[in-house]
Design a protein around this motif. Sequence first.
Motif, PDB file in Angstrom:
ATOM      1  N   GLY A   1      -2.415   6.873  -5.870  1.00 50.62           N
ATOM      2  CA  GLY A   1      -1.349   7.874  -5.964  1.00 50.62           C
ATOM      3  C   GLY A   1      -0.063   7.240  -6.428  1.00 50.62           C
ATOM      4  O   GLY A   1       0.004   6.634  -7.486  1.00 50.62           O
ATOM      5  N   SER A   2       0.973   7.318  -5.629  1.00 54.85           N
ATOM      6  CA  SER A   2       2.252   6.705  -5.977  1.00 54.85           C
ATOM      7  C   SER A   2       2.346   5.261  -5.508  1.00 54.85           C
ATOM      8  O   SER A   2       3.328   4.594  -5.782  1.00 54.85           O
ATOM      9  N   ALA A   3       1.345   4.806  -4.777  1.00 51.46           N
ATOM     10  CA  ALA A   3       1.314   3.449  -4.202  1.00 51.46           C
ATOM     11  C   ALA A   3       2.468   3.239  -3.226  1.00 51.46           C
ATOM     12  O   ALA A   3       2.930   2.128  -3.018  1.00 51.46           O
ATOM     13  N   ALA A   4       2.940   4.312  -2.606  1.00 50.29           N
ATOM     14  CA  ALA A   4       4.101   4.239  -1.719  1.00 50.29           C
ATOM     15  C   ALA A   4       3.865   3.315  -0.531  1.00 50.29           C
ATOM     16  O   ALA A   4       4.758   2.557  -0.154  1.00 50.29           O
ATOM     17  N   VAL A   5       2.675   3.358   0.047  1.00 47.15           N
ATOM     18  CA  VAL A   5       2.413   2.501   1.206  1.00 47.15           C
ATOM     19  C   VAL A   5       2.363   1.045   0.760  1.00 47.15           C
ATOM     20  O   VAL A   5       2.969   0.169   1.384  1.00 47.15           O
ATOM     21  N   LEU A   6       1.673   0.768  -0.332  1.00 54.41           N
ATOM     22  CA  LEU A   6       1.597  -0.599  -0.840  1.00 54.41           C
ATOM     23  C   LEU A   6       2.977  -1.119  -1.222  1.00 54.41           C
ATOM     24  O   LEU A   6       3.364  -2.219  -0.841  1.00 54.41           O
ATOM     25  N   LEU A   7       3.744  -0.323  -1.965  1.00 52.29           N
ATOM     26  CA  LEU A   7       5.063  -0.757  -2.401  1.00 52.29           C
ATOM     27  C   LEU A   7       6.056  -0.839  -1.249  1.00 52.29           C
ATOM     28  O   LEU A   7       7.058  -1.541  -1.339  1.00 52.29           O
ATOM     29  N   GLY A   8       5.781  -0.142  -0.156  1.00 51.67           N
ATOM     30  CA  GLY A   8       6.649  -0.188   1.013  1.00 51.67           C
ATOM     31  C   GLY A   8       6.285  -1.295   1.986  1.00 51.67           C
ATOM     32  O   GLY A   8       6.833  -1.368   3.073  1.00 51.67           O
ATOM     33  N   ARG A   9       5.361  -2.154   1.595  1.00 51.99           N
ATOM     34  CA  ARG A   9       4.932  -3.256   2.464  1.00 51.99           C
ATOM     35  C   ARG A   9       6.118  -4.173   2.727  1.00 51.99           C
ATOM     36  O   ARG A   9       6.757  -4.672   1.802  1.00 51.99           O
ATOM     37  N   PRO A  10       6.421  -4.425   3.997  1.00 48.39           N
ATOM     38  CA  PRO A  10       7.618  -5.208   4.305  1.00 48.39           C
ATOM     39  C   PRO A  10       7.521  -6.664   3.849  1.00 48.39           C
ATOM     40  O   PRO A  10       8.498  -7.227   3.386  1.00 48.39           O
ATOM     41  N   GLU A  11       6.360  -7.273   3.985  1.00 48.80           N
ATOM     42  CA  GLU A  11       6.160  -8.660   3.569  1.00 48.80           C
ATOM     43  C   GLU A  11       4.784  -8.783   2.940  1.00 48.80           C
ATOM     44  O   GLU A  11       3.814  -8.274   3.479  1.00 48.80           O
ATOM     45  N   VAL A  12       4.721  -9.452   1.815  1.00 50.46           N
ATOM     46  CA  VAL A  12       3.435  -9.653   1.160  1.00 50.46           C
ATOM     47  C   VAL A  12       2.840 -10.954   1.680  1.00 50.46           C
ATOM     48  O   VAL A  12       3.351 -12.028   1.410  1.00 50.46           O
ATOM     49  N   GLU A  13       1.792 -10.818   2.458  1.00 57.61           N
ATOM     50  CA  GLU A  13       1.078 -11.972   2.989  1.00 57.61           C
ATOM     51  C   GLU A  13      -0.406 -11.718   2.790  1.00 57.61           C
ATOM     52  O   GLU A  13      -0.980 -10.862   3.448  1.00 57.61           O
ATOM     53  N   GLY A  14      -1.006 -12.423   1.887  1.00 57.57           N
ATOM     54  CA  GLY A  14      -2.425 -12.249   1.660  1.00 57.57           C
ATOM     55  C   GLY A  14      -2.717 -11.421   0.434  1.00 57.57           C
ATOM     56  O   GLY A  14      -1.867 -11.200  -0.424  1.00 57.57           O
TER      57      GLY A  14
ATOM     58  N   PRO B   1       6.300   3.865   8.997  1.00 56.84           N
ATOM     59  CA  PRO B   1       5.471   4.086  10.190  1.00 56.84           C
ATOM     60  C   PRO B   1       4.049   3.529  10.028  1.00 56.84           C
ATOM     61  O   PRO B   1       3.468   3.026  10.993  1.00 56.84           O
ATOM     62  N   ALA B   2       3.520   3.607   8.814  1.00 61.67           N
ATOM     63  CA  ALA B   2       2.170   3.073   8.587  1.00 61.67           C
ATOM     64  C   ALA B   2       2.150   1.571   8.815  1.00 61.67           C
ATOM     65  O   ALA B   2       1.275   1.055   9.521  1.00 61.67           O
ATOM     66  N   TRP B   3       3.108   0.847   8.235  1.00 61.79           N
ATOM     67  CA  TRP B   3       3.124  -0.601   8.393  1.00 61.79           C
ATOM     68  C   TRP B   3       3.434  -1.029   9.813  1.00 61.79           C
ATOM     69  O   TRP B   3       2.943  -2.068  10.268  1.00 61.79           O
ATOM     70  N   SER B   4       4.203  -0.245  10.536  1.00 57.61           N
ATOM     71  CA  SER B   4       4.454  -0.604  11.935  1.00 57.61           C
ATOM     72  C   SER B   4       3.178  -0.495  12.758  1.00 57.61           C
ATOM     73  O   SER B   4       2.984  -1.232  13.719  1.00 57.61           O
ATOM     74  N   ARG B   5       2.274   0.391  12.367  1.00 59.12           N
ATOM     75  CA  ARG B   5       0.986   0.508  13.055  1.00 59.12           C
ATOM     76  C   ARG B   5      -0.019  -0.534  12.570  1.00 59.12           C
ATOM     77  O   ARG B   5      -0.827  -1.017  13.334  1.00 59.12           O
ATOM     78  N   PHE B   6       0.034  -0.864  11.263  1.00 64.49           N
ATOM     79  CA  PHE B   6      -0.896  -1.848  10.705  1.00 64.49           C
ATOM     80  C   PHE B   6      -0.640  -3.242  11.245  1.00 64.49           C
ATOM     81  O   PHE B   6      -1.571  -4.009  11.465  1.00 64.49           O
TER      82      PHE B   6
ATOM     83  N   HIS C   1      -3.868  -9.222   6.369  1.00 63.41           N
ATOM     84  CA  HIS C   1      -4.131 -10.337   5.461  1.00 63.41           C
ATOM     85  C   HIS C   1      -4.867  -9.905   4.200  1.00 63.41           C
ATOM     86  O   HIS C   1      -4.867 -10.616   3.209  1.00 63.41           O
ATOM     87  N   ASN C   2      -5.485  -8.719   4.227  1.00 59.54           N
ATOM     88  CA  ASN C   2      -6.183  -8.205   3.047  1.00 59.54           C
ATOM     89  C   ASN C   2      -6.027  -6.687   3.047  1.00 59.54           C
ATOM     90  O   ASN C   2      -6.834  -5.976   3.617  1.00 59.54           O
ATOM     91  N   TYR C   3      -4.979  -6.200   2.369  1.00 61.09           N
ATOM     92  CA  TYR C   3      -4.705  -4.769   2.339  1.00 61.09           C
ATOM     93  C   TYR C   3      -5.405  -4.134   1.152  1.00 61.09           C
ATOM     94  O   TYR C   3      -5.301  -4.603   0.020  1.00 61.09           O
TER      95      TYR C   3
END
Length: 71
Positions: free
Chosen positions: A21-34, A4-9, A13-15
């Motif tokens: 913490g667990s880096a769950a949002v970062l690791l759940g990134r659908p595509e790494v761009e930037g 849900p976070a990435w669907s809103r983000f 290009h610069n996250y």
Amino acid sequence: MASPAWSRFGQVHNYIEPFCGSAAVLLGRPEVEGAETINDAHAWLTNAYRAIQYAPEAVAWWDDWPVSELD
């Protein structure tokens, strides 16, 4: 919560992960761009993610038989 976070983000290009913490949002990134920046008050945590990224086999070797309190 990463999906849900990435669907809103949208496309970022610069996250910057301010509280790793667990880096769950970062690791759940659908595509790494930037760029991706990871931060936390505990420097050992960010060092662990850096080690896993750059030397995953070495981290796995050291983590294969972790020391426990019983040892």
